[in-house]
Design an enzyme around this catalytic site. Structure first.
Site, PDB file in Angstrom:
ATOM      1  N   ASP A  33       5.200  12.311 -73.679  1.00 49.78           N
ATOM      2  CA  ASP A  33       5.362  13.170 -74.858  1.00 49.78           C
ATOM      3  C   ASP A  33       6.543  14.138 -74.773  1.00 49.78           C
ATOM      4  OD1 ASP A  33       4.405  15.265 -73.164  1.00 49.78           O
ATOM      5  OD2 ASP A  33       2.333  14.862 -73.767  1.00 49.78           O
ATOM      6  N   CYS A  39      16.230  -1.988 -75.961  1.00 44.63           N
ATOM      7  CA  CYS A  39      16.487  -3.211 -76.729  1.00 44.63           C
ATOM      8  C   CYS A  39      15.840  -4.388 -75.988  1.00 44.63           C
ATOM      9  CB  CYS A  39      17.991  -3.416 -76.889  1.00 44.63           C
ATOM     10  SG  CYS A  39      18.368  -4.976 -77.714  1.00 44.63           S
ATOM     11  N   HIS A  46       6.061   6.903 -66.738  1.00 43.67           N
ATOM     12  CA  HIS A  46       5.720   5.863 -67.725  1.00 43.67           C
ATOM     13  C   HIS A  46       6.667   5.842 -68.918  1.00 43.67           C
ATOM     14  CE1 HIS A  46       1.302   5.865 -66.102  1.00 43.67           C
ATOM     15  NE2 HIS A  46       2.128   5.197 -65.322  1.00 43.67           N
ATOM     16  N   CYS A 102      24.579  -7.681 -80.894  1.00 45.80           N
ATOM     17  CA  CYS A 102      23.226  -7.716 -80.317  1.00 45.80           C
ATOM     18  C   CYS A 102      22.195  -7.780 -81.451  1.00 45.80           C
ATOM     19  CB  CYS A 102      22.969  -6.532 -79.394  1.00 45.80           C
ATOM     20  SG  CYS A 102      21.313  -6.688 -78.658  1.00 45.80           S
ATOM     21  N   CYS A 138      -6.727  23.240 -68.107  1.00 50.26           N
ATOM     22  CA  CYS A 138      -5.633  23.619 -67.211  1.00 50.26           C
ATOM     23  C   CYS A 138      -4.698  24.646 -67.852  1.00 50.26           C
ATOM     24  CB  CYS A 138      -4.898  22.400 -66.688  1.00 50.26           C
ATOM     25  SG  CYS A 138      -4.211  21.367 -67.958  1.00 50.26           S
ATOM     26  N   ASN A 173      -8.995  19.885 -63.569  1.00 51.43           N
ATOM     27  CA  ASN A 173      -9.514  18.958 -64.586  1.00 51.43           C
ATOM     28  C   ASN A 173     -10.745  19.576 -65.239  1.00 51.43           C
ATOM     29  OD1 ASN A 173     -10.526  16.509 -65.956  1.00 51.43           O
ATOM     30  ND2 ASN A 173      -9.085  15.428 -64.629  1.00 51.43           N
ATOM     31  N   LEU A 174     -11.103  19.044 -66.401  1.00 51.53           N
ATOM     32  CA  LEU A 174     -12.328  19.496 -67.071  1.00 51.53           C
ATOM     33  C   LEU A 174     -13.557  18.995 -66.345  1.00 51.53           C
ATOM     34  CD1 LEU A 174     -11.599  18.812 -70.869  1.00 51.53           C
ATOM     35  CD2 LEU A 174     -11.475  20.998 -69.646  1.00 51.53           C
ATOM     36  N   GLN A 198       2.750  11.363 -65.913  1.00 53.27           N
ATOM     37  CA  GLN A 198       2.443  10.052 -66.503  1.00 53.27           C
ATOM     38  C   GLN A 198       2.628  10.121 -68.018  1.00 53.27           C
ATOM     39  OE1 GLN A 198      -1.407   8.385 -64.630  1.00 53.27           O
ATOM     40  NE2 GLN A 198      -1.375  10.525 -64.006  1.00 53.27           N
TER      41      GLN A 198
HETATM   42  C1  BJW Z   1      -8.151  17.968 -68.982  1.00 56.04           C
HETATM   43  C2  BJW Z   1      -8.040  18.585 -70.179  1.00 56.04           C
HETATM   44  C3  BJW Z   1      -7.649  19.945 -70.070  1.00 56.04           C
HETATM   45  C4  BJW Z   1      -8.668  16.595 -70.688  1.00 56.04           C
HETATM   46  N1  BJW Z   1      -7.409  20.465 -68.842  1.00 56.04           N
HETATM   47  N2  BJW Z   1      -7.940  18.378 -67.790  1.00 56.04           N
HETATM   48  C5  BJW Z   1      -4.448  -1.808 -58.734  1.00 56.04           C
HETATM   49  C6  BJW Z   1      -5.807  -1.961 -58.971  1.00 56.04           C
HETATM   50  C7  BJW Z   1      -6.261  -2.265 -60.248  1.00 56.04           C
HETATM   51  C8  BJW Z   1      -5.384  -2.440 -61.315  1.00 56.04           C
HETATM   52  C9  BJW Z   1      -4.060  -2.286 -61.071  1.00 56.04           C
HETATM   53  C10 BJW Z   1      -3.601  -1.981 -59.794  1.00 56.04           C
HETATM   54  N3  BJW Z   1      -2.248  -1.881 -59.844  1.00 56.04           N
HETATM   55  C11 BJW Z   1      -1.857  -2.087 -61.140  1.00 56.04           C
HETATM   56  C12 BJW Z   1      -2.933  -2.357 -61.895  1.00 56.04           C
HETATM   57  C13 BJW Z   1      -2.941  -2.647 -63.367  1.00 56.04           C
HETATM   58  C14 BJW Z   1      -2.757  -1.409 -64.213  1.00 56.04           C
HETATM   59  C15 BJW Z   1      -3.901  -0.413 -63.955  1.00 56.04           C
HETATM   60  O1  BJW Z   1      -3.751   0.587 -63.297  1.00 56.04           O
HETATM   61  N4  BJW Z   1      -5.060  -0.679 -64.505  1.00 56.04           N
HETATM   62  C16 BJW Z   1      -6.200   0.228 -64.334  1.00 56.04           C
HETATM   63  C17 BJW Z   1      -6.662   0.736 -65.709  1.00 56.04           C
HETATM   64  C18 BJW Z   1      -7.258  -0.445 -63.550  1.00 56.04           C
HETATM   65  N5  BJW Z   1      -1.465  -0.752 -63.955  1.00 56.04           N
HETATM   66  C19 BJW Z   1      -0.351  -1.227 -64.476  1.00 56.04           C
HETATM   67  O2  BJW Z   1      -0.348  -2.216 -65.187  1.00 56.04           O
HETATM   68  C20 BJW Z   1       0.934  -0.498 -64.150  1.00 56.04           C
HETATM   69  N6  BJW Z   1       1.874  -1.466 -63.725  1.00 56.04           N
HETATM   70  C21 BJW Z   1       1.930  -1.924 -62.469  1.00 56.04           C
HETATM   71  O3  BJW Z   1       1.313  -1.413 -61.560  1.00 56.04           O
HETATM   72  O4  BJW Z   1       2.740  -3.024 -62.327  1.00 56.04           O
HETATM   73  C22 BJW Z   1       2.544  -3.845 -61.188  1.00 56.04           C
HETATM   74  C23 BJW Z   1       1.185  -4.579 -61.289  1.00 56.04           C
HETATM   75  C24 BJW Z   1       0.732  -5.053 -62.509  1.00 56.04           C
HETATM   76  C25 BJW Z   1      -0.521  -5.707 -62.607  1.00 56.04           C
HETATM   77  C26 BJW Z   1      -1.318  -5.845 -61.475  1.00 56.04           C
HETATM   78  C27 BJW Z   1      -0.856  -5.345 -60.245  1.00 56.04           C
HETATM   79  C28 BJW Z   1       0.411  -4.709 -60.166  1.00 56.04           C
HETATM   80  C29 BJW Z   1       1.520   0.164 -65.397  1.00 56.04           C
HETATM   81  C30 BJW Z   1       0.663   1.273 -65.897  1.00 56.04           C
HETATM   82  C31 BJW Z   1       1.259   1.825 -67.185  1.00 56.04           C
HETATM   83  C32 BJW Z   1       0.314   2.815 -67.834  1.00 56.04           C
HETATM   84  N7  BJW Z   1       0.688   2.981 -69.171  1.00 56.04           N
HETATM   85  C33 BJW Z   1      -0.086   3.897 -70.013  1.00 56.04           C
HETATM   86  C34 BJW Z   1       0.298   3.691 -71.495  1.00 56.04           C
HETATM   87  C35 BJW Z   1       1.721   3.885 -71.774  1.00 56.04           C
HETATM   88  C36 BJW Z   1       2.038   5.262 -72.182  1.00 56.04           C
HETATM   89  C37 BJW Z   1       1.741   5.565 -73.628  1.00 56.04           C
HETATM   90  O5  BJW Z   1       1.764   4.738 -74.526  1.00 56.04           O
HETATM   91  O6  BJW Z   1       1.478   6.756 -73.835  1.00 56.04           O
HETATM   92  O7  BJW Z   1       0.107   5.230 -69.599  1.00 56.04           O
HETATM   93  S1  BJW Z   1      -1.834   3.665 -69.885  1.00 56.04           S
HETATM   94  C38 BJW Z   1      -2.246   5.324 -70.085  1.00 56.04           C
HETATM   95  O8  BJW Z   1      -2.969   5.738 -68.916  1.00 56.04           O
HETATM   96  C39 BJW Z   1      -0.923   6.092 -70.118  1.00 56.04           C
HETATM   97  C40 BJW Z   1      -1.225   7.220 -69.164  1.00 56.04           C
HETATM   98  O9  BJW Z   1      -0.024   7.742 -68.644  1.00 56.04           O
HETATM   99  C41 BJW Z   1      -2.117   6.595 -68.131  1.00 56.04           C
HETATM  100  C42 BJW Z   1      -2.941   7.563 -67.329  1.00 56.04           C
HETATM  101  O10 BJW Z   1      -3.878   8.229 -68.114  1.00 56.04           O
HETATM  102  P1  BJW Z   1      -4.170   9.761 -67.862  1.00 56.04           P
HETATM  103  O11 BJW Z   1      -2.947  10.548 -68.028  1.00 56.04           O
HETATM  104  O12 BJW Z   1      -4.895   9.912 -66.583  1.00 56.04           O
HETATM  105  O13 BJW Z   1      -5.096  10.109 -69.123  1.00 56.04           O
HETATM  106  P2  BJW Z   1      -6.676   9.940 -69.324  1.00 56.04           P
HETATM  107  O14 BJW Z   1      -6.949  10.024 -70.769  1.00 56.04           O
HETATM  108  O15 BJW Z   1      -7.204   8.755 -68.609  1.00 56.04           O
HETATM  109  O16 BJW Z   1      -7.304  11.209 -68.572  1.00 56.04           O
HETATM  110  C43 BJW Z   1      -7.155  12.523 -69.057  1.00 56.04           C
HETATM  111  C44 BJW Z   1      -7.806  13.445 -68.049  1.00 56.04           C
HETATM  112  O17 BJW Z   1      -7.537  14.774 -68.462  1.00 56.04           O
HETATM  113  C45 BJW Z   1      -9.331  13.297 -67.985  1.00 56.04           C
HETATM  114  O18 BJW Z   1      -9.718  13.276 -66.620  1.00 56.04           O
HETATM  115  C46 BJW Z   1      -9.857  14.571 -68.661  1.00 56.04           C
HETATM  116  O19 BJW Z   1     -11.066  15.040 -68.111  1.00 56.04           O
HETATM  117  C47 BJW Z   1      -8.728  15.531 -68.374  1.00 56.04           C
HETATM  118  N8  BJW Z   1      -8.555  16.627 -69.343  1.00 56.04           N
HETATM  119  N9  BJW Z   1      -8.352  17.798 -71.232  1.00 56.04           N
HETATM  120  C48 BJW Z   1      -7.566  19.682 -67.733  1.00 56.04           C
HETATM  121  N10 BJW Z   1      -7.501  20.738 -71.147  1.00 56.04           N
HETATM  122 ZN    ZN Z   2      20.687  -4.666 -77.877  1.00 55.12          ZN
END
Ligand code: BJW
Ligand code: ZN
EC number: 2.3.1.-
Length: 271
Positions: free
Chosen positions: A111, A134, A126, A180, A261, A243-244, A108
């Site tokens: 980086d 564009c 993602h 463009c 991890c 996970n932590l 996900q």
């Molecule tokens: C360690 C550690 C160490 C720390 N060792 N562990 C169904 C139900 C409800 C809502 C929805 C649904 N379907 C879609 C949605 C809407 C939405 C969504 O999911 N919302 C929820 C928040 C409820 N999803 C979307 O909009 C997606 N689109 C989609 O489904 O389109 C169709 C649709 C739209 C709307 C409705 C229905 C359908 C798109 C999702 C895009 C996510 N984008 C992001 C940002 C962009 C990237 C960027 O700028 O960087 O992606 S959001 C952000 O969260 C980023 C991440 O990839 C993503 C996941 O986060 P991640 O990686 O889990 O990070 P953290 O910080 O949450 O967790 C870190 C973990 O690591 C923790 O557990 C720590 O404990 C652990 N940790 N250090 C091991 N050393």
């Molecule tokens: Zn263009």
């Protein structure tokens, strides 16, 4: 979240040895030890904004300058970061066993650290910080420029008291294609946007055929990625979480390994 004891690593390693298809699904936690902030929890703020509130099409429409400052900062941080022991353990596992097992990494993260560690069979769900799209002609290009445009040089400081630079739109990154000139945006999937169907299809195919899945450093709250591993577990694949702390998905999984991890993955993936 409920606590859970770490599982038996030796038993998991035996299961992994017998696997033919392995998926490693990663999130922000795998890059935390490289110094890249996670989304949720203490590090998930840039200035006064929750990172996830800037990762939306609405935020970009409202202030392309602010969103570009945020992504410029993240590009600069990730470019200076190095893959850690977790990324390296995964890449090393693929290079040792990739000819006898099908190994797929689904991340996900945006980086680029898995690829820089050497992972080959990689699905970036993602998008990627170093790709632009564009807004007019939709062309996607790799862009490693630093800064990505002159107006962003020295901008993007993360401190809470910094005021936005309000860069005029014409000075933000633009498409260089003749006829463009559209405004560029990061090629990243923001909240409310659909994932690229081809990318999603590849990820779902890998998830539907794997016999073991490692879920690493993700809070398992963002869909559709949040349902991948629970669905795999429900159809009988063995799932291990690294996970932590426990997540909402932990009870669905067979194994849980608590800790950074960068320490737990090298143990799990070594011979
Ligand atoms: C360690 C550690 C160490 C720390 N060792 N562990 C169904 C139900 C409800 C809502 C929805 C649904 N379907 C879609 C949605 C809407 C939405 C969504 O999911 N919302 C929820 C928040 C409820 N999803 C979307 O909009 C997606 N689109 C989609 O489904 O389109 C169709 C649709 C739209 C709307 C409705 C229905 C359908 C798109 C999702 C895009 C996510 N984008 C992001 C940002 C962009 C990237 C960027 O700028 O960087 O992606 S959001 C952000 O969260 C980023 C991440 O990839 C993503 C996941 O986060 P991640 O990686 O889990 O990070 P953290 O910080 O949450 O967790 C870190 C973990 O690591 C923790 O557990 C720590 O404990 C652990 N940790 N250090 C091991 N050393
Ligand atoms: Zn263009």
């Amino acid at each position: 979240m409920a606590t859970r004891q770490s599982s038996d690593m030796a038993k998991f390693k035996e299961t992994l040895k017998a696997a033919k298809e392995v998926v490693i699904l990663s999130g922000a936690g795998i890059s935390a030890e490289s110094g890249i902030p996670t989304f949720r929890g203490a590090g998930g703020f840039w200035r006064k904004y929750q990172a996830s509130s800037l990762a939306t099409p609405e935020a970009f429409r409202h202030s392309p300058s602010l969103v570009w400052e945020f992504y410029h900062y993240r590009r600069e941080v990730a470019a200076k970061a190095q893959p850690n022991q977790g990324h390296k353990a995964i890449a090393d596992y693929e290079s040792r066993l990739g000819s006898e097992k099908k190994i797929t990494v689904i991340t996900q993260n945006v980086d680029g650290l898995h690829a820089r560690a050497g992972t080959k069979n990689l699905i970036e769900l993602h998008g990627n910080l170093y790709k632009t799209r564009c807004t007019k002609c939709k062309e996607v290009l790799v862009n490693n420029d630093s800064p990505i445009c002159e107006a962003l040089a020295g901008r993007g400081a993360p401190d809470a008291n910094v005021v936005g630079s309000d860069i005029p739109v014409k000075s933000l990154p633009h498409c260089k294609k003749t006829n463009c000139g559209g405004l560029l945006r990061p090629h990243i999937v923001w909240f409310g946007e659909s994932l690229d169907p081809a990318v999603l299809d590849k990820a779902e195919t890998a998830m539907s055929t794997c016999d073991v899945c490692l879920v690493v450093g993700t809070s398992s709250v963002v869909y559709p990625a949040a349902m991948f591993a629970p669905q795999a577990a429900a159809r009988g694949a063995i799932v291990a979480e690294f996970n932590l702390e426990p997540t909402p998905a932990t009870p669905d999984f067979h194994y849980y390994f608590e800790g950074p991890c960068g320490t737990t993955l090298p143990k799990a993936l070594s011979d």
